[in-house]
Design an enzyme around this catalytic site. Structure first.
Site, PDB file in Angstrom:
ATOM      1  N   ARG A  71       0.816  -1.213   0.000  1.00 53.07           N
ATOM      2  CA  ARG A  71       0.000   0.000   0.000  1.00 53.07           C
ATOM      3  C   ARG A  71       0.846   1.259   0.000  1.00 53.07           C
ATOM      4  NH1 ARG A  71      -2.700   2.053   4.405  1.00 53.07           N
ATOM      5  NH2 ARG A  71      -2.533   0.078   5.526  1.00 53.07           N
ATOM      6  N   TYR A 125     -16.524  14.011 -17.828  1.00 51.42           N
ATOM      7  CA  TYR A 125     -16.988  12.628 -17.697  1.00 51.42           C
ATOM      8  C   TYR A 125     -18.106  12.583 -16.659  1.00 51.42           C
ATOM      9  CZ  TYR A 125     -16.909   7.795 -16.048  1.00 51.42           C
ATOM     10  OH  TYR A 125     -17.259   6.535 -15.627  1.00 51.42           O
ATOM     11  N   ASP A 190      -8.146  16.893 -17.453  1.00 55.06           N
ATOM     12  CA  ASP A 190      -8.357  15.484 -17.760  1.00 55.06           C
ATOM     13  C   ASP A 190      -7.898  15.271 -19.205  1.00 55.06           C
ATOM     14  OD1 ASP A 190      -9.351  12.954 -18.477  1.00 55.06           O
ATOM     15  OD2 ASP A 190     -11.039  13.120 -17.099  1.00 55.06           O
ATOM     16  N   LYS A 215      -8.364   3.633 -20.223  1.00 50.51           N
ATOM     17  CA  LYS A 215      -8.684   3.907 -21.621  1.00 50.51           C
ATOM     18  C   LYS A 215      -7.447   3.718 -22.510  1.00 50.51           C
ATOM     19  CE  LYS A 215     -12.746   5.092 -19.926  1.00 50.51           C
ATOM     20  NZ  LYS A 215     -12.558   5.267 -18.473  1.00 50.51           N
TER      21      LYS A 215
END
Length: 407
Positions: A71, A125, A190, A215
């Protein structure tokens, strides 16, 4: 990672895509990057470990030496972060389990300093829009046109957020002008649709660059991830948020994303050429009301149909009717029904997301094959469902379609 990075930022995007994050492999006697799946790592010097944990807690700087815990950081994920930072020409990048986890971490990092107000430009988005509008993380949002951003900024403004080209209308914003309007407030761009192949927002004054790595960076529809490219100071804050909230990227996903970067320029340029051709044909087609294709280029095309767009979705054969984008295969979806359904109807309409709008992510198939599929989907009567799946979902029986029977 000890690597020779001399003049690395001067190299082309094509070269960086292949070599960034991998510069040390030859010295290690390796060609392909290793996948480190360990969740924890042995250490016999607990005093030294305590000092490293203290240093990370104080500064967020990535610990030097052997890894500590999954982590806190992972060597395979670190390679992807290094590569993406080089491609975006930033000092650092921090990867997360998804694009939304990455955006959430940015907001939380700013909230921790007492800044909760966000100025944003629609469209974004759909889930990004919802995260801001619903105030799920305690944010307060002011929606503004690019020209109104400066007036919307307040003393407690955490950042200005924009997506260009925008999802799903492909609207473009002058990033340099917007960055100037932001003043000292960080501009977050973005860059999922454009990728660093088509634009590097930091060159226009952006401070933060967000990607849904799911993507184009991954490029094959088989990995979820998100990443923020930024300066090292902000990266340290993001690492602390990631450690505390646990939104880590899995090492296998990090490996797949690093591998995806190596073909990113080739994929984006090839798909963009097909997209430009299809956009031109759609613009000349009387069955299409309007086509949206950015001046920047890219592999995304949006268009509004004169006929029922749901019929087009039902009729495609080669193109896959599915949410998401950026894969090697072409996808088409109806934003008002899926990706932007969570945005209130009036807000969708004011942002240009009409009920007739379809968004297509162009893949690497032959352009003529894609056009034939769009042509037949735009024409004729709706396809009647002839087969019932066990889940109760009705679909057309594609076995009757001779052209794709052997596909």
């Amino acid at each position: 990672m000890d690597a020779d990075t001399t003049n690395a930022t001067a190299r082309s995007v094509d070269t960086l895509a292949v070599h960034a994050g991998r510069e040390d492999l030859a010295a290690l006697g390796l060609h392909a990057p290793p996948i480190d799946l360990s969740t924890t790592y042995p250490s016999y010097d607990s005093r030294a470990e305590a000092a490293r944990i203290d240093a990370f807690a104080a500064t967020g700087e990535a610990p030097e030496g052997p890894p500590v815990y999954g982590r806190l950081g992972n060597p395979t994920v670190a390679r992807f972060e290094t590569a993406l930072a080089r491609l975006e020409d930033t000092e650092a990048a921090v990867a997360f389990a998804s694009g939304m986890a990455a955006l959430s971490a940015v907001l939380l990092a700013q909230h921790a300093t007492g800044l909760r107000h966000v100025v944003a430009v629609r469209p974004l988005y759909g889930c990004s829009d919802h995260l801001l509008t619903a105030g799920l993380l305690g944010s307060e949002v002011t929606w503004a046109d690019p020209e109104g951003v400066a007036a919307a900024i307040r003393p407690d403004t955490a950042l200005v957020m924009v997506e260009s080209p925008a999802n799903p209308t492909l609207a473009e914003v002058d990033l340099a002008a917007l960055a100037e309007a932001c003043g000292t407030v960080p501009l977050l761009v973005d860059n999922t649709f454009a990728t660093p192949v088509l634009q590097r927002p930091v060159h226009s004054g952006a401070r933060l660059v967000l990607h849904s790595a799911t993507k184009y960076l991954g490029g094959h529809g088989d990995v979820l991830g998100g990443v923020v490219a930024c300066d090292e100071a902000f990266a340290r804050r993001l690492r602390q948020i990631r450690f505390a909230t646990g939104g880590v990227l899995h090492p296998l996903a990090g490996y797949l994303l690093l591998r995806g970067l190596s073909t990113l320029p080739v994929r984006v340029r090839a798909a963009s050429a097909s997209a430009a051709s299809l956009a031109a044909r759609l613009a000349a087609d009387p069955r299409v009301l309007r086509v949206h294709y950015p001046k920047l280029g890219g592999a995304m095309v949006a268009f509004e149909t004169r006929t029922d767009p749901h019929e087009v979705i039902a009729r495609v054969r080669l193109i896959t009717p599915a949410v998401s984008l950026g894969s090697v295969d072409s996808l088409i979806q109806h934003p008002a029904s899926i990706s932007h359904r969570i945005v209130p109807e009036d807000d969708r309409a004011s942002a240009g997301v009409s009920e007739r709008l379809l968004r297509m992510s162009v893949g690497l198939e032959d352009t003529e094959d894609l056009w034939r599929d769009l042509d037949q989907a735009l024409d004729g009567e709706p396809v009647r469902p002839t087969r019932l799946l066990k889940q109760g979902v009705q679909v057309p029986d594609r076995a009757e379609d001779a052209e794709f029977a052997d596909a």
